[in-house]
Design a protein around this motif. Structure first.
Motif, short mmCIF file in Angstrom:
data_model
loop_
_atom_site.label_atom_id
_atom_site.label_comp_id
_atom_site.label_asym_id
_atom_site.label_seq_id
_atom_site.Cartn_x
_atom_site.Cartn_y
_atom_site.Cartn_z
N ASN A 1 0.81 -1.22 0.00
CA ASN A 1 0.00 0.00 0.00
C ASN A 1 0.85 1.27 0.00
O ASN A 1 0.33 2.37 0.20
N GLY A 2 2.16 1.13 -0.21
CA GLY A 2 3.01 2.30 -0.37
C GLY A 2 3.70 2.81 0.88
O GLY A 2 4.30 3.89 0.86
N HIS A 3 3.65 2.08 1.97
CA HIS A 3 4.32 2.52 3.20
C HIS A 3 5.69 1.84 3.28
O HIS A 3 5.79 0.63 3.43
N ASN A 4 6.73 2.66 3.17
CA ASN A 4 8.09 2.12 3.12
C ASN A 4 8.68 1.78 4.49
O ASN A 4 9.69 1.09 4.56
N ASN A 5 8.08 2.30 5.54
CA ASN A 5 8.56 1.97 6.89
C ASN A 5 7.41 2.07 7.89
O ASN A 5 6.35 2.60 7.59
N LEU A 6 7.66 1.56 9.05
CA LEU A 6 6.63 1.45 10.08
C LEU A 6 6.02 2.80 10.45
O LEU A 6 4.81 2.93 10.59
N VAL A 7 6.86 3.82 10.59
CA VAL A 7 6.34 5.11 11.05
C VAL A 7 5.59 5.88 9.97
O VAL A 7 4.94 6.88 10.28
N SER A 8 5.64 5.41 8.72
CA SER A 8 4.88 6.09 7.66
C SER A 8 3.42 5.64 7.61
O SER A 8 2.61 6.23 6.92
N ILE A 9 3.09 4.60 8.37
CA ILE A 9 1.71 4.11 8.42
C ILE A 9 0.89 5.05 9.30
O ILE A 9 1.30 5.35 10.44
N PRO A 10 -0.25 5.54 8.82
CA PRO A 10 -1.08 6.43 9.65
C PRO A 10 -1.45 5.74 10.97
O PRO A 10 -1.89 4.60 10.97
N ALA A 11 -1.20 6.45 12.06
CA ALA A 11 -1.47 5.88 13.39
C ALA A 11 -1.65 7.00 14.40
O ALA A 11 -1.27 8.15 14.16
N GLU A 12 -2.22 6.63 15.53
CA GLU A 12 -2.30 7.56 16.65
C GLU A 12 -0.88 7.92 17.08
O GLU A 12 0.04 7.11 16.97
N GLN A 13 -0.73 9.15 17.56
CA GLN A 13 0.57 9.62 18.03
C GLN A 13 0.54 9.76 19.55
O GLN A 13 -0.39 10.34 20.09
N ILE A 14 1.56 9.24 20.17
CA ILE A 14 1.70 9.40 21.62
C ILE A 14 3.08 10.00 21.84
O ILE A 14 4.09 9.40 21.45
N ASN A 15 3.11 11.18 22.43
CA ASN A 15 4.36 11.89 22.65
C ASN A 15 5.13 12.04 21.33
O ASN A 15 6.34 11.82 21.27
N ASN A 16 4.41 12.35 20.28
CA ASN A 16 4.94 12.54 18.93
C ASN A 16 5.59 11.29 18.34
O ASN A 16 6.49 11.38 17.50
N GLN A 17 5.15 10.13 18.80
CA GLN A 17 5.64 8.86 18.24
C GLN A 17 4.45 8.00 17.83
O GLN A 17 3.42 7.98 18.50
N SER A 18 4.62 7.29 16.72
CA SER A 18 3.58 6.41 16.22
C SER A 18 3.27 5.31 17.23
O SER A 18 4.19 4.73 17.82
N GLU A 19 1.99 5.01 17.38
CA GLU A 19 1.62 3.91 18.27
C GLU A 19 2.25 2.60 17.79
O GLU A 19 2.62 1.75 18.60
N TYR A 20 2.40 2.43 16.47
CA TYR A 20 3.01 1.21 15.94
C TYR A 20 4.47 1.10 16.34
O TYR A 20 4.96 0.02 16.66
N LEU A 21 5.17 2.22 16.34
CA LEU A 21 6.56 2.22 16.78
C LEU A 21 6.66 1.81 18.25
O LEU A 21 7.47 0.96 18.62
N LEU A 22 5.83 2.41 19.08
CA LEU A 22 5.84 2.10 20.51
C LEU A 22 5.49 0.63 20.77
O LEU A 22 6.12 -0.03 21.60
N LEU A 23 4.49 0.11 20.05
CA LEU A 23 4.09 -1.28 20.22
C LEU A 23 5.18 -2.24 19.72
O LEU A 23 5.44 -3.27 20.36
N TYR A 24 5.81 -1.90 18.61
CA TYR A 24 6.89 -2.73 18.08
C TYR A 24 8.04 -2.81 19.09
O TYR A 24 8.54 -3.89 19.40
N GLN A 25 8.45 -1.65 19.60
CA GLN A 25 9.52 -1.63 20.60
C GLN A 25 9.13 -2.44 21.84
O GLN A 25 9.94 -3.19 22.38
N ARG A 26 7.90 -2.29 22.27
CA ARG A 26 7.44 -3.03 23.46
C ARG A 26 7.53 -4.53 23.23
O ARG A 26 8.00 -5.27 24.09
N ALA A 27 7.08 -4.99 22.06
CA ALA A 27 7.14 -6.42 21.76
C ALA A 27 8.59 -6.91 21.77
O ALA A 27 8.92 -7.92 22.41
#
Length: 155
Positions: A71-97
């Motif tokens: 769908n054209g997203h070259n990296n995790l943070v380019s995917i539309p997502a909620e932002q928490i402290n200016n970070q993508s929720e996907y980034l935070l969840l990936y790091q947590r996992a």
């Protein structure tokens, strides 16, 4: 009771573990700080556990990644997502996992040092911790995938 000082890791340079371009690099110092790891865990052990964890998480999210790349997203943070402290929720969840699975792996290896009765008792207590860490990692992956945390089947 005795006090044994553990060495503080003083890193000259920031160390990262990278995988494919889609996934963010994982900072080993951030991992140490967030998961409260001191100098008793060597850099080599930390790298090994982190690489193993990244492989596991990336493998479980492979189809999800391919769909988003298609769908054209070259990296995790380019995917539309909620932002928490200016970070993508996907980034935070990936790091947590990654962090949770890596720390569970490290904890499971600590009983290598002590096989006395005290070591066996401590290992039993740590089992609850590793189970909780693995559960938290699974929840983070399921949140990324957008699926429920529990699957129930009637027999």
């Amino acid at each position: 009771m005795t006090f044994i000082a553990t060495p503080v890791i003083a890193s000259e340079e920031e160390k990262y573990i990278t995988s494919s371009e889609f996934w963010p690099a994982i900072s080993l110092s951030e991992f140490r700080n967030i998961m409260r790891l001191d100098g008793t865990v060597t850099d080599e052990r930390l790298k090994h556990a982190t690489c193993s964890s990244i492989l596991q998480v990336n493998n479980e999210l492979k189809e999800w990644r391919i769909t988003h790349q298609t769908n054209g997203h070259n990296n995790l943070v380019s995917i539309p997502a909620e932002q928490i402290n200016n970070q993508s929720e996907y980034l935070l969840l990936y790091q947590r996992a990654v962090f949770c699975f890596a720390k569970a792996n490290l904890i499971e290896r600590y009983n290598d040092y002590d096989s006395t009765a005290k070591g066996i008792k401590d290992n039993e207590e740590l089992h609850d911790t590793t189970t909780s860490l693995r559960r938290d990692g699974r929840i983070a992956i399921r949140d990324i995938l957008g699926v429920n945390h529990v699957t129930v089947e009637l027999i």
